[in-house]
Design a protein around this motif. Structure first.
Motif, PDB file in Angstrom:
ATOM      1  N   GLY A  95      50.265  50.275  34.018  1.00  0.00           N
ATOM      2  CA  GLY A  95      48.651  50.583  33.857  1.00  0.00           C
ATOM      3  C   GLY A  95      47.690  49.462  34.826  1.00  0.00           C
ATOM      4  N   ARG A  96      46.732  49.679  35.197  1.00  0.00           N
ATOM      5  CA  ARG A  96      45.781  48.936  36.090  1.00  0.00           C
ATOM      6  C   ARG A  96      45.556  47.530  35.209  1.00  0.00           C
ATOM      7  NH1 ARG A  96      40.049  47.380  37.105  1.00  0.00           N
ATOM      8  NH2 ARG A  96      40.059  47.040  39.330  1.00  0.00           N
TER       9      ARG A  96
ATOM     10  N   ASP B  53      29.329  35.559  47.572  1.00  0.00           N
ATOM     11  CA  ASP B  53      29.536  36.848  47.039  1.00  0.00           C
ATOM     12  C   ASP B  53      30.713  37.363  47.181  1.00  0.00           C
ATOM     13  OD1 ASP B  53      26.587  37.140  46.619  1.00  0.00           O
ATOM     14  OD2 ASP B  53      26.188  37.853  48.509  1.00  0.00           O
ATOM     15  N   THR B  54      31.542  36.993  48.311  1.00  0.00           N
ATOM     16  CA  THR B  54      33.016  37.553  48.267  1.00  0.00           C
ATOM     17  C   THR B  54      33.802  36.876  47.306  1.00  0.00           C
ATOM     18  OG1 THR B  54      32.669  37.606  50.721  1.00  0.00           O
ATOM     19  CG2 THR B  54      34.919  37.256  49.853  1.00  0.00           C
ATOM     20  N   VAL B  55      33.583  35.604  46.932  1.00  0.00           N
ATOM     21  CA  VAL B  55      34.505  34.800  46.059  1.00  0.00           C
ATOM     22  C   VAL B  55      34.137  35.614  44.407  1.00  0.00           C
ATOM     23  CG1 VAL B  55      34.651  32.855  44.501  1.00  0.00           C
ATOM     24  CG2 VAL B  55      34.444  32.661  47.247  1.00  0.00           C
ATOM     25  N   THR B  56      32.756  36.011  44.284  1.00  0.00           N
ATOM     26  CA  THR B  56      32.438  36.658  43.209  1.00  0.00           C
ATOM     27  C   THR B  56      33.275  37.795  42.753  1.00  0.00           C
ATOM     28  OG1 THR B  56      30.609  35.591  42.973  1.00  0.00           O
ATOM     29  CG2 THR B  56      30.704  37.392  41.583  1.00  0.00           C
ATOM     30  N   ALA B  57      33.011  38.746  43.862  1.00  0.00           N
ATOM     31  CA  ALA B  57      33.694  39.941  43.873  1.00  0.00           C
ATOM     32  C   ALA B  57      35.269  39.801  43.738  1.00  0.00           C
ATOM     33  CB  ALA B  57      33.516  40.690  45.487  1.00  0.00           C
ATOM     34  N   LEU B  58      35.968  39.011  44.289  1.00  0.00           N
ATOM     35  CA  LEU B  58      37.440  38.700  44.092  1.00  0.00           C
ATOM     36  C   LEU B  58      37.753  38.335  42.605  1.00  0.00           C
ATOM     37  CD1 LEU B  58      38.580  37.241  47.465  1.00  0.00           C
ATOM     38  CD2 LEU B  58      38.868  39.588  46.742  1.00  0.00           C
ATOM     39  N   GLN B  59      36.685  37.472  42.222  1.00  0.00           N
ATOM     40  CA  GLN B  59      36.935  36.791  40.664  1.00  0.00           C
ATOM     41  C   GLN B  59      36.869  38.042  39.881  1.00  0.00           C
ATOM     42  OE1 GLN B  59      34.420  33.749  40.885  1.00  0.00           O
ATOM     43  NE2 GLN B  59      35.812  32.154  41.235  1.00  0.00           N
ATOM     44  N   GLU B  60      35.842  38.880  39.873  1.00  0.00           N
ATOM     45  CA  GLU B  60      35.448  39.978  39.053  1.00  0.00           C
ATOM     46  C   GLU B  60      36.348  41.096  39.260  1.00  0.00           C
ATOM     47  OE1 GLU B  60      31.248  40.778  38.810  1.00  0.00           O
ATOM     48  OE2 GLU B  60      30.736  38.676  38.170  1.00  0.00           O
TER      49      GLU B  60
ATOM     50  N   PRO C 167      39.522  42.170  39.312  1.00  0.00           N
ATOM     51  CA  PRO C 167      40.613  42.552  38.416  1.00  0.00           C
ATOM     52  C   PRO C 167      39.994  42.982  36.787  1.00  0.00           C
ATOM     53  CG  PRO C 167      40.874  40.356  38.612  1.00  0.00           C
ATOM     54  CD  PRO C 167      39.636  40.885  39.748  1.00  0.00           C
ATOM     55  N   VAL C 168      38.877  42.575  36.656  1.00  0.00           N
ATOM     56  CA  VAL C 168      38.498  42.707  35.156  1.00  0.00           C
ATOM     57  C   VAL C 168      37.320  43.553  35.115  1.00  0.00           C
ATOM     58  CG1 VAL C 168      39.340  40.423  34.412  1.00  0.00           C
ATOM     59  CG2 VAL C 168      36.977  40.620  35.245  1.00  0.00           C
ATOM     60  N   THR C 169      37.068  44.281  36.169  1.00  0.00           N
ATOM     61  CA  THR C 169      35.981  45.036  36.401  1.00  0.00           C
ATOM     62  C   THR C 169      36.432  46.510  36.375  1.00  0.00           C
ATOM     63  OG1 THR C 169      34.573  43.641  37.361  1.00  0.00           O
ATOM     64  CG2 THR C 169      33.845  45.958  37.507  1.00  0.00           C
ATOM     65  N   SER C 170      35.667  47.640  35.670  1.00  0.00           N
ATOM     66  CA  SER C 170      36.249  48.901  35.833  1.00  0.00           C
ATOM     67  C   SER C 170      35.873  49.462  37.024  1.00  0.00           C
ATOM     68  CB  SER C 170      35.763  49.746  34.519  1.00  0.00           C
ATOM     69  OG  SER C 170      35.852  51.274  34.707  1.00  0.00           O
TER      70      SER C 170
ATOM     71  N   ASP D 260      34.858  52.275  37.350  1.00  0.00           N
ATOM     72  CA  ASP D 260      33.585  53.126  36.780  1.00  0.00           C
ATOM     73  C   ASP D 260      32.243  52.267  37.011  1.00  0.00           C
ATOM     74  OD1 ASP D 260      35.201  55.337  36.502  1.00  0.00           O
ATOM     75  OD2 ASP D 260      35.306  54.926  34.451  1.00  0.00           O
ATOM     76  N   ASP D 261      32.417  51.144  37.108  1.00  0.00           N
ATOM     77  CA  ASP D 261      31.394  50.019  37.129  1.00  0.00           C
ATOM     78  C   ASP D 261      30.829  50.172  38.550  1.00  0.00           C
ATOM     79  OD1 ASP D 261      29.516  47.481  37.635  1.00  0.00           O
ATOM     80  OD2 ASP D 261      30.475  47.108  35.511  1.00  0.00           O
ATOM     81  N   GLU D 262      29.377  50.050  38.718  1.00  0.00           N
ATOM     82  CA  GLU D 262      28.561  50.489  39.768  1.00  0.00           C
ATOM     83  C   GLU D 262      29.067  49.434  41.004  1.00  0.00           C
ATOM     84  OE1 GLU D 262      26.067  52.390  42.434  1.00  0.00           O
ATOM     85  OE2 GLU D 262      26.929  53.029  40.531  1.00  0.00           O
ATOM     86  N   LYS D 263      29.355  47.956  40.377  1.00  0.00           N
ATOM     87  CA  LYS D 263      29.482  46.978  41.220  1.00  0.00           C
ATOM     88  C   LYS D 263      30.707  47.166  42.139  1.00  0.00           C
ATOM     89  CE  LYS D 263      29.686  43.881  37.829  1.00  0.00           C
ATOM     90  NZ  LYS D 263      29.798  42.516  37.166  1.00  0.00           N
ATOM     91  N   MET D 264      31.588  47.997  41.513  1.00  0.00           N
ATOM     92  CA  MET D 264      32.892  48.211  42.284  1.00  0.00           C
ATOM     93  C   MET D 264      32.447  48.955  43.495  1.00  0.00           C
ATOM     94  SD  MET D 264      35.428  46.644  40.752  1.00  0.00           S
ATOM     95  CE  MET D 264      37.083  47.490  40.955  1.00  0.00           C
TER      96      MET D 264
END
Length: 458
Positions: free
Chosen positions: A29-30, A156-163, A165-168, A170-174
């Motif tokens: 699973g994810r 912003d890129t670093v934050t995106a890669l850090q977040e 794997p732990v962001t669903s 379904d989250d708008e950020k994805m």
């Protein structure tokens, strides 16, 4: 051997390379899958610096000792059965180290192929959430290998890669994270064609095609009444203008070309060929009739002999075929009959007095004629599309003579329609629209009955 630097497809080139990561992600699973895969990549990167990208072909090309160490690392993090299905594809002697590390005798070949096919199907689409997760792992491996380093301003890129794997998903950020991951993973790549071909052959050959086709239904059109009405009006018009038929070449050419278009439509309707390949070639001929009629009518305003020129041009084309036929032997059962050609060519003039013109009629091709009579859109859409069928161009061949295979292990390929299941969209409604426009041209010259025009508006 077989390595080339090129832009590569996720589905056809990179998915086979990262299939082992897909299998871990799929099995656990994810959330758990990303954690375990990330730990494996981190551990491997700590001692194997050559794997800038975690490609299976690169791992298989390592010395035996290096492979054994990597496979132990994997088995320390995931169950042996997770990668066992790959032993149905990796069957050559060079894969002995892999097979000895992951082969499970109790897992049948059928089960292994089934699992592989399911995984391929799940990660097939390059923009899917699951495929993007795997592409994130590829980027993560490059970070572990210190091949991917970010400038301090790329927060912003670093934050995106850090977040990520732990962001669903379904989250708008994805919605912004996923494109960033995909863009980072894609690019120029070293492609091992031999491995990729071996992989697709290994998963594809043991399985059957799952063919599906689109069944285009016949359109609900009241054909009988329209055909009968049109036939009756043409007969009425001919008898009403019987005197013209004896001496007026314009009337003769005009009504006969209309009848030609009408016969084409009747053949398609009566033979139930609206959904056929032949229907497309037929409506193309009707489009050419319509454009040519409009062209002749417009040109005749300043060039009254255009009707005779058109007739002589066509007979001249028949003469050219006749001359070529005389230089060879035409089979007696051929649909090209030299005796009939000779009869038609010499019907009005001896052939010695008939010119043959190798150019377009009136030195304009059909596209130029369509522009001249303001029918460019009809040419661009209908005529051009149906010409693909008349000239056997690949688009038409693909649409009408192939069906899709719904087996992802076959790369969702298209296969020849050997059992003639795939039909085409019905051309009858368009034929009727076109025939109505042709009849309107006739009405502008010779006045059709009001009841017919009211019953059959364009």
């Amino acid at each position: 051997m077989g390595n080339t630097m090129t832009f590569s497809s996720w589905t056809f080139s990179r998915l086979p390379e990262y299939i082992w990561l897909c299998m871990i992600h799929n099995h656990y699973g994810r959330d758990e899958g990303l954690k375990r895969a990330a730990l494996i990549l981190r551990d491997i990167s700590s001692y194997e610096e050559s794997l800038d990208k975690p490609k299976l072909s690169k791992i298989l090309a390592l010395p035996h000792k290096a492979q054994e160490r990597i496979y132990r690392t994997i088995n320390n993090r995931v169950q042996k059965e997770v990668l066992a299905p790959l032993t149905s594809v990796l069957i050559d002697k060079v894969h002995d180290v892999f097979r000895s590390s992951f082969y499970i005798c109790d897992m049948s070949v059928e089960r292994r192929i089934e699992v592989l096919t399911d995984v391929i199907t799940k990660y097939f689409q390059h923009q899917s959430h699951d495929a993007t997760d795997i592409r994130y792992l590829v980027l993560l491996n490059q970070i572990y290998q210190k091949k991917l380093i970010f400038h301090k301003d790329m927060k912003d890129t670093v934050t995106a890669l850090q977040e990520y794997p732990v962001t669903s998903h379904d989250d708008e950020k994805m919605r912004s994270y996923r494109p960033l991951v995909r863009a980072g993973e894609i690019g120029m790549d070293e492609q091992n064609s031999a491995f990729i071909d071996m992989f697709w052959k290994g998963v594809g050959m043991p399985t059957e095609c799952k063919m599906f086709f689109i069944n285009h239904e016949k359109r609900d059109v009241d054909l009988e009444a329209y055909l009968n009405d049109t036939s009756g009006v043409l007969e009425f018009l001919y008898h009403k203008n019987k005197e013209r038929s004896l001496s007026d070449l314009k009337f003769k050419v005009l009504i006969t070309m209309v009848v030609f278009a009408y016969k084409i439509m009747c053949e398609i309707v009566n033979k139930d060929m609206g959904n056929s390949i032949a229907g497309r070639s037929s409506i193309r001929a009707m489009v050419e009739v319509f454009i040519m009629l409009k062209y002749l009518l417009k040109m005749s305003e300043n060039k009254p002999n255009i009707w005779q020129e058109y007739q002589q041009y066509g007979i001249g084309k028949y003469k050219l075929i006749l001359l070529k036929a005389r230089e060879t032997t035409v089979d007696s059962d051929s649909h090209v009959n030299p005796d009939l050609l000779e009869l038609l060519v010499n019907e009005d003039l001896w052939e010695e007095f008939i010119d043959t013109d190798l150019r377009y009629f009136d030195q304009m091709n059909i596209r130029q004629k369509s522009e001249y009579v303001d029918e460019k859109e009809l040419f661009d859409i209908w005529y051009d599309y149906d010409s693909n069928y008349s000239h056997a161009l690949w688009g038409a061949v693909r649409e009408s003579a192939m069906v899709k295979c719904d087996n992802a292990s076959h790369k969702l390929h298209a296969v020849p329609d050997l059992f003639q299941k795939q039909n085409c969209i019905d051309v009858i409604p368009d034929m009727i629209k076109l025939m109505k426009r042709i009849m309107r041209l006739l009405d502008e010259e010779y006045s059709l009955p009001d009841w017919y025009l009211e019953k059959n508006p364009t």
